[in-house]
Design an enzyme around this catalytic site. Structure first.
Site, mmCIF file in Angstrom:
data_model
loop_
_atom_site.group_PDB
_atom_site.id
_atom_site.type_symbol
_atom_site.label_atom_id
_atom_site.label_comp_id
_atom_site.label_asym_id
_atom_site.label_seq_id
_atom_site.Cartn_x
_atom_site.Cartn_y
_atom_site.Cartn_z
ATOM 1 C CG LEU A 143 12.092 -56.376 26.108
ATOM 2 C CD1 LEU A 143 10.706 -55.769 26.219
ATOM 3 C CD2 LEU A 143 12.839 -56.248 27.435
ATOM 4 C CD GLU A 144 10.094 -54.236 18.259
ATOM 5 O OE1 GLU A 144 10.458 -54.012 17.098
ATOM 6 O OE2 GLU A 144 8.889 -54.376 18.584
ATOM 7 C CB ILE A 145 15.006 -52.696 23.789
ATOM 8 C CG1 ILE A 145 14.664 -53.641 24.960
ATOM 9 C CG2 ILE A 145 15.585 -51.387 24.306
ATOM 10 C CD1 ILE A 145 15.864 -54.119 25.749
#
Length: 658
Positions: free
Chosen positions: A403-405
Site C-alpha cells: 500500500l503506497e500512502i
C-alpha cells in the site's frame, strides 16, 4: 546473527554448534516433547523436529514451516535431514522448497506433529493464556507416557504402507523426485535463485549417502548460501517488511472503525474485501448492478478462504455482515474514513470530494486510490486539505501486499497515522511517500515502459522481450505487464508523466500505444493487446499479429545496444535511475521503502533486493558507466541522476553494512 558474519566458515561454525545442541536433544534418554502454539518456523521447527514427540494447538494461528528458502538459505540445524525422515521425501521436499505454512491439522495428517489439541475458550483467564496452560498439561502427560512406554516412538504400519515405503526408498524413485523438483524449480525461478537447487542437492546427499553425509552437506551449504548476494538481498527485504509493518507516525487520535468505499469495481471491491475483516464497511456504487458485482466479488474472496479452511462458513457470513451496500450517501455521517476508487479523472474526483464532505463528520479522512494524479490537485476541491491523503492499492488488492500512502504538505500527521493504521489492519506493507506526479511506484515504472516500446519498435518481438525481462528476474514480462495494466491506462499515465518530466521519460513513440487503443487493442481486458487472450486465458497466448503490423509503421533501426543483456540493462537502469531520483527529490523517505515499493508493488526481482540494493551490489560506478554508454547512443533520457553519480564517485552505499 548471520549478518554479522564475514565468512562462510563463521556461519558454518554457528550451524555446527546448532547441530550438536539439537543432537543432544534428539538423543536424550529422557523424552523431550515439543508443545507448539502459534507460529513454529525455521529454527523453532528444527528444535521441534529434534524432539521425540510434537503436540500442537489446532487453531488458525498455529502454523509450521521452513521459510529459510525465502531468505536465500536452507534449514541449517538438521531440518533438511530430519524432515524427510519424519514425513517422507515427497511431503518434505515441497515444504522446504517453498516455505509454505502448514496448519496444525494438516501437520497431524502428514505426520509432522504427533498430536493436536483443540483450543479452549476464555474462562478464568484469557483464551491464549488458558490454551498455553492446557497445552503444557497435555505435553507433560505425553512426556510421562513416553517415559512409561505407553506411547511408542515408532508407529506400526500396515502391509500397503510398508510396500509403498519400500518403493519410495529405492534409488530410482528418489532420482525421479529430485528430477521433478529441479524441473519445477527451474520453471519457477529460471535458475536465478541458488537456494532451491542447493536444497535438493543437500536433501539428496542425506537420502542417498546417509544422514551424517546429509548433515555435513547441510552445514557447508548453509555457510555458502548465507554469503551470497541473493541471501543478503532477501534478508534485506525481510528487515524491510518489519520496517513497513510499523506505524512511524504514532497512534491515531481516533482509530478508524467504519470505512466507506466509493466505487464497487475491481479495485473498490478489493479494498472492501481486505478491510471487512477488521472494520465495518460501507460499499457505495452509482447503481445496483455495479454494487451487486462488487458485493459478489467480496463474497467470493471470503468463500475462497472458507474452501481453503482458513475460516468457517459461520465466520464468512459474520464477516460479510459487517458490510452494507448502497447507492447514496446514507450513513456516511458514521464514517471515519472514505476511500474513493472512482475513474481517473480530476473533475470526477473533485465532484466526489465535494459531495462527500457535505455528509461526513469533521474527523473523517478522505483518501484517494489514484495511481498518478497528484493528491495536492485532488485536495484543491477540499475544505479540509489536512484530512486528504492518497492510498494507492495494487491489483489484485487481496493478493498484492503493498500500500503506497501519499502525503501532501498540508496532510496532518494524524491523518497519515490513521492511513498507515488502516493499511496495517488490512494486512498491507505500507510505504509513505511525498506527493508528486506518479508518486513513487507509477513514476519509476514510466521510463521503463517507454524504453520497452522503443525496444519493440527496434524489432524485438513481444515474446522475446518478455523472455529477456523474466530471465533478468521480473515475475512477468514487461509486454505482458502493459497488457495486464491496460494499454489505454498506459497511454493515459505515459502522457501525464511525459508532460510532468519531459525528455527524461522519452523513449518509444507514444503514438504506438495510441494507435493500438484506436484499433481496440487495449490489453487482456479487451481480449487483445500485444498478445491475444482467447477465453480470457493468459497462458500459451499468441502474439497479436495485427499489433506487430502496427508496430512496423513506427519501426526504428537498432543502434547497437540490442543484445539481451543490453536490453535488460536498458530497462532496469531507467527504472533504477528514476527510483534514485525519487530519493533525491524527497519523494521517498529512505532507500528501504524504495526497495519495498519496487519489489512488492511492481515485482522488481526480489533476489536483487530492490533498486537501491541493486546499486549497492552491482556497483554505482558500473551502473553509471552503463547509462552513460546508452546516453551516447539514445540521448538524455539515460542521463544518471546526480545522487547516483555521487555514489559512483565514492564508496557510499544506500544500505551501509551494520
Amino acid at each position: 546473527m548471520l549478518a554479522a558474519c564475514k565468512t562462510a566458515e563463521e556461519i558454518e561454525t554457528l550451524a555446527r554448534d546448532g547441530h550438536e545442541l539439537l543432537m543432544k536433544v534428539e538423543q536424550s534418554s529422557k523424552p523431550v516433547v515439543a508443545a507448539i502454539m502459534g507460529t513454529c518456523m525455521g529454527g523453532g521447527l528444527e528444535v521441534a523436529l529434534s524432539c521425540q514427540h510434537r503436540i500442537a494447538i489446532a487453531d488458525s494461528k498455529t502454523v509450521l514451516s521452513t521459510p529459510e528458502v525465502l531468505l536465500g538459505i536452507l534449514p541449517g540445524a538438521g531440518g533438511t535431514q530430519r524432515l524427510p525422515r519424519l514425513i517422507g521425501l515427497t511431503e518434505a521436499l515441497p515444504l522446504i522448497l517453498t516455505g509454505k505454512n502448514v496448519p496444525a491439522q494438516k501437520a497431524k495428517k502428514i505426520g509432522l506433529v504427533d498430536q493436536t489439541v483443540p483450543p479452549i475458550g476464555p474462562g478464568n483467564k484469557p483464551a491464549p493464556e488458558g490454551n498455553l496452560e492446557y497445552l503444557e498439561e497435555i505435553a507433560i502427560i505425553a512426556a510421562r507416557d513416553l517415559a512409561a512406554g505407553k506411547i511408542k516412538r515408532t508407529k506400526k504400519t500396515g502391509l500397503v504402507q510398508k510396500i509403498t515405503d519400500m518403493v519410495k526408498d529405492t534409488q530410482q524413485f528418489r532420482n525421479f523426485v529430485y528430477k521433478t523438483a529441479r524441473k519445477g524449480v527451474m520453471a519457477q525461478t529460471h535458475g536465478l535463485y541458488p537456494a532451491p537447487l542447493k536444497i535438493i542437492d543437500v536433501v539428496a546427499a542425506g537420502q542417498d549417502n546417509g544422514i551424517e553425509a546429509g548433515y555435513e552437506a547441510e552445514i557447508k551449504a548453509f555457510g555458502e548460501l548465507a554469503m551470497t548476494p541473493h541471501s543478503r538481498a532477501l534478508m534485506g527485504l525481510f528487515h524491510g517488511q518489519v520496517h513497513c509493518k510499523k506505524n512511524h507516525f504514532g497512534t491515531p487520535q481516533k482509530p478508524v472503525e467504519t470505512v466507506s468505499i466509493l466505487g464497487a469495481g475491481l479495485m473498490g471491491a478489493g479494498v472492501a474485501e481486505v478491510s471487512i475483516q477488521k472494520m465495518n464497511v460501507i460499499l457505495k456504487d452509482m447503481n445496483l448492478a455495479g454494487l451487486a458485482r462488487g458485493e459478489q466479488q467480496v463474497y467470493k474472496g471470503l468463500d475462497k478462504q472458507r474452501k481453503r479452511k482458513k475460516i468457517t462458513s459461520f465466520e464468512r457470513d459474520t464477516i460479510m455482515s459487517r458490510m452494507s451496500g448502497q447507492v447514496d450517501y446514507t450513513n456516511f455521517k458514521e464514517c471515519d474514513m472514505v476511500i474513493e476508487a472512482v475513474f481517473e479523472d480530476i473533475n470526477i474526483k473533485h465532484k466526489v470530494i465535494k459531495e462527500v464532505e457535505a455528509v461526513i463528520p469533521d474527523h473523517c479522512i478522505f483518501a484517494s486510490n489514484t495511481s498518478a494524479i497528484p493528491i495536492t490537485e485532488i485536495a484543491k476541491a477540499s475544505k479540509r486539505p489536512e484530512k486528504v491523503i492518497g492510498m494507492h492499492y495494487f491489483s489484485p488488492v487481496d493478493k498484492m501486499q503493498l500500500l503506497e500512502i501519499i502525503t501532501t504538505d498540508k496532510t496532518s500527521k494524524d491523518t497519515a497515522a490513521s492511513a498507515v493504521d488502516v493499511g496495517l489492519r488490512q494486512g498491507k506493507l505500507c510505504i509513505v511517500v511525498k506527493d508528486g506526479p506518479g508518486f513513487y511506484t507509477t513514476r519509476i515504472l514510466g521510463p521503463m515502459m517507454s524504453e520497452a516500446i522503443r525496444v519493440l519498435q527496434e524489432g524485438f518481438g513481444p515474446k522475446e522481450l518478455d523472455k529477456a525481462a523474466t530471465s533478468f528476474g521480473w515475475p512477468v514480462g514487461v509486454v505482458t505487464l502493459v497488457d495486464e495494466v491496460g494499454i489505454d491506462v498506459a497511454v493515459h499515465v505515459q502522457d501525464f508523466l511525459g508532460k510532468a518530466f519531459g525528455e527524461r521519460f522519452a523513449g518509444g513513440n507514444p503514438a504506438v500505444l495510441r494507435d493500438m487503443v484506436a484499433a481496440g487493442f487495449m490489453g487482456r481486458k479487451a481480449g487483445k493487446g500485444c498478445f491475444v487472450y482467447e477465453g480470457g486465458k493468459s497462458k500459451n497466448r499468441e502474439v497479436n499479429t495485427a499489433a506487430v503490423e502496427l508496430l512496423k509503421k513506427y519501426a526504428l533501426e537498432p543502434k547497437g545496444a540490442d543484445s539481451v543483456s543490453d536490453i535488460q540493462m536498458r530497462l532496469a537502469s531507467r527504472f533504477i535511475n528514476e527510483a534514485v531520483y525519487c530519493l533525491q527529490d524527497g519523494i521517498l523517505r529512505d532507500p528501504v521503502e524504495g526497495d519495498m515499493g519496487a519489489v512488492f508493488g511492481l515485482g522488481f526481482p526480489p533476489f536483487h533486493g530492490g533498486p537501491f540494493r541493486f546499486v549497492d551490489t552491482y556497483g554505482a560506478d558500473k551502473l553509471v558507466a552503463d547509462m552513460q554508454r546508452f546516453q551516447e547512443i539514445y540521448g538524455p533520457e539515460f542521463a544518471p541522476c546526480q545522487l547516483l553519480q555521487d555514489h559512483a564517485k565514492s564508496t557510499k552505499k544506500f544500505h551501509p553494512a551494520k
